[in-house]
Scaffold this motif. Sequence first.
Motif, short mmCIF file in Angstrom:
data_model
loop_
_atom_site.label_atom_id
_atom_site.label_comp_id
_atom_site.label_asym_id
_atom_site.label_seq_id
_atom_site.Cartn_x
_atom_site.Cartn_y
_atom_site.Cartn_z
N THR A 1 0.40 -1.10 0.32
CA THR A 1 -0.09 -0.08 -0.10
C THR A 1 0.74 1.27 -0.09
OG1 THR A 1 0.28 -0.56 2.38
CG2 THR A 1 -1.82 -0.86 1.32
N GLU A 2 1.78 1.07 0.26
CA GLU A 2 3.11 2.16 0.28
C GLU A 2 4.37 1.74 -0.51
OE1 GLU A 2 5.15 5.08 2.58
OE2 GLU A 2 3.58 4.54 3.48
N ASN B 1 3.85 -2.82 -6.92
CA ASN B 1 2.77 -2.46 -6.06
C ASN B 1 2.04 -4.04 -4.91
OD1 ASN B 1 2.19 0.15 -6.75
ND2 ASN B 1 1.91 0.41 -4.80
N PHE B 2 2.29 -5.21 -6.03
CA PHE B 2 1.54 -5.97 -5.68
C PHE B 2 2.42 -7.64 -6.25
CE2 PHE B 2 0.44 -5.62 -10.29
CZ PHE B 2 1.13 -6.52 -10.66
N TYR B 3 2.01 -9.18 -5.38
CA TYR B 3 2.92 -9.96 -5.63
C TYR B 3 1.95 -11.11 -5.77
CZ TYR B 3 3.92 -10.44 -0.60
OH TYR B 3 3.95 -10.79 0.45
N TYR B 4 1.32 -11.95 -6.18
CA TYR B 4 0.59 -12.89 -6.54
C TYR B 4 1.42 -14.55 -6.36
CZ TYR B 4 0.63 -13.54 -10.95
OH TYR B 4 0.96 -13.47 -12.34
N ARG B 5 0.52 -15.39 -5.65
CA ARG B 5 1.07 -16.76 -5.68
C ARG B 5 0.12 -17.92 -5.67
NH1 ARG B 5 4.07 -15.80 -0.77
NH2 ARG B 5 5.60 -14.48 -0.77
N ILE B 6 -0.25 -18.43 -6.71
CA ILE B 6 -1.54 -19.37 -7.08
C ILE B 6 -1.18 -20.81 -7.24
CG2 ILE B 6 -4.17 -20.16 -8.62
CD1 ILE B 6 -3.16 -17.19 -7.57
N ARG B 7 -2.22 -21.02 -6.32
CA ARG B 7 -1.98 -23.10 -5.56
C ARG B 7 -0.96 -23.86 -7.33
NH1 ARG B 7 -5.98 -25.10 -2.09
NH2 ARG B 7 -4.71 -26.68 -2.20
N ALA C 1 -7.83 -7.41 -7.20
CA ALA C 1 -6.85 -6.85 -6.48
C ALA C 1 -6.66 -5.57 -6.46
CB ALA C 1 -5.90 -7.61 -6.26
N LEU C 2 -6.98 -5.06 -8.26
CA LEU C 2 -6.80 -3.75 -8.65
C LEU C 2 -8.50 -3.33 -8.15
CD1 LEU C 2 -6.24 -4.51 -12.62
CD2 LEU C 2 -5.04 -4.15 -10.13
N PHE D 1 -6.23 4.38 -5.11
CA PHE D 1 -4.74 3.64 -5.93
C PHE D 1 -5.29 4.85 -7.19
CE2 PHE D 1 -2.95 2.17 -2.84
CZ PHE D 1 -1.57 1.73 -2.46
N LYS D 2 -4.07 5.56 -7.63
CA LYS D 2 -4.62 6.45 -9.77
C LYS D 2 -3.94 4.84 -10.30
CE LYS D 2 -7.45 9.24 -8.64
NZ LYS D 2 -8.75 9.05 -7.73
N GLU D 3 -2.68 4.66 -10.25
CA GLU D 3 -1.94 3.63 -10.58
C GLU D 3 -1.41 2.99 -10.10
OE1 GLU D 3 -0.14 6.60 -12.33
OE2 GLU D 3 2.10 6.51 -11.60
N ILE D 4 -0.78 1.67 -9.90
CA ILE D 4 0.06 0.54 -9.85
C ILE D 4 1.45 0.09 -10.54
CG2 ILE D 4 -1.86 -0.27 -7.98
CD1 ILE D 4 -1.72 -2.43 -9.33
#
Length: 166
Positions: free
Chosen positions: A83-84, A95-101, A117-118, A126-129
């Motif tokens: 978030t920052e 701004n993000f990371y993800y994992r799928i099983r 998540a967006l 947020f206006k952009e990430i």
Amino acid sequence: MACYLKELDLTMTEDEYEMFQDIPAKESGSTNEAYGIPYDKFKNYLKKEINRKYNKVTHDDTPTISYIMYDDGKPIGLICLRTEIDDNWVRWSGNFYYRIRLSERRKGYGTKILELALEKFKKMGFKEIYGQSSKGNVGSARVIENNGGILLAEKEGTRYYKIILK
């Protein structure tokens, strides 16, 4: 798909624990610290991850809110929203990371988890990430591009993206 996000909390059970065990410990620059821990230590892991939302931006971490995505009640993957971030984090990870099983990959869940998540980012104002993927991780690049990711640069094996939130 009847997918939704739920913020990590201490009510999570063996279902979520099993999801973390179905995500490799290390891959594409990501580390799953819950992989291989005994179930009786899972709540301690959750506490640590929940408390990350109160972090300050440092070289090692950022304020981060973690969510599990469910499809019809089954935990499918994890997405973490920073978030920052500062310039270092824009360059390093975004701004993000993800994992799928593993058992649920190649089913469109990566695109869906980022889409959800967006919406969270938008609600936070947020206006952009920013995001990134390894050049060789075609699936991750596709997930970002499917969600409006604009390729900003490609340097030393990393693709850098910006997503403008509308």
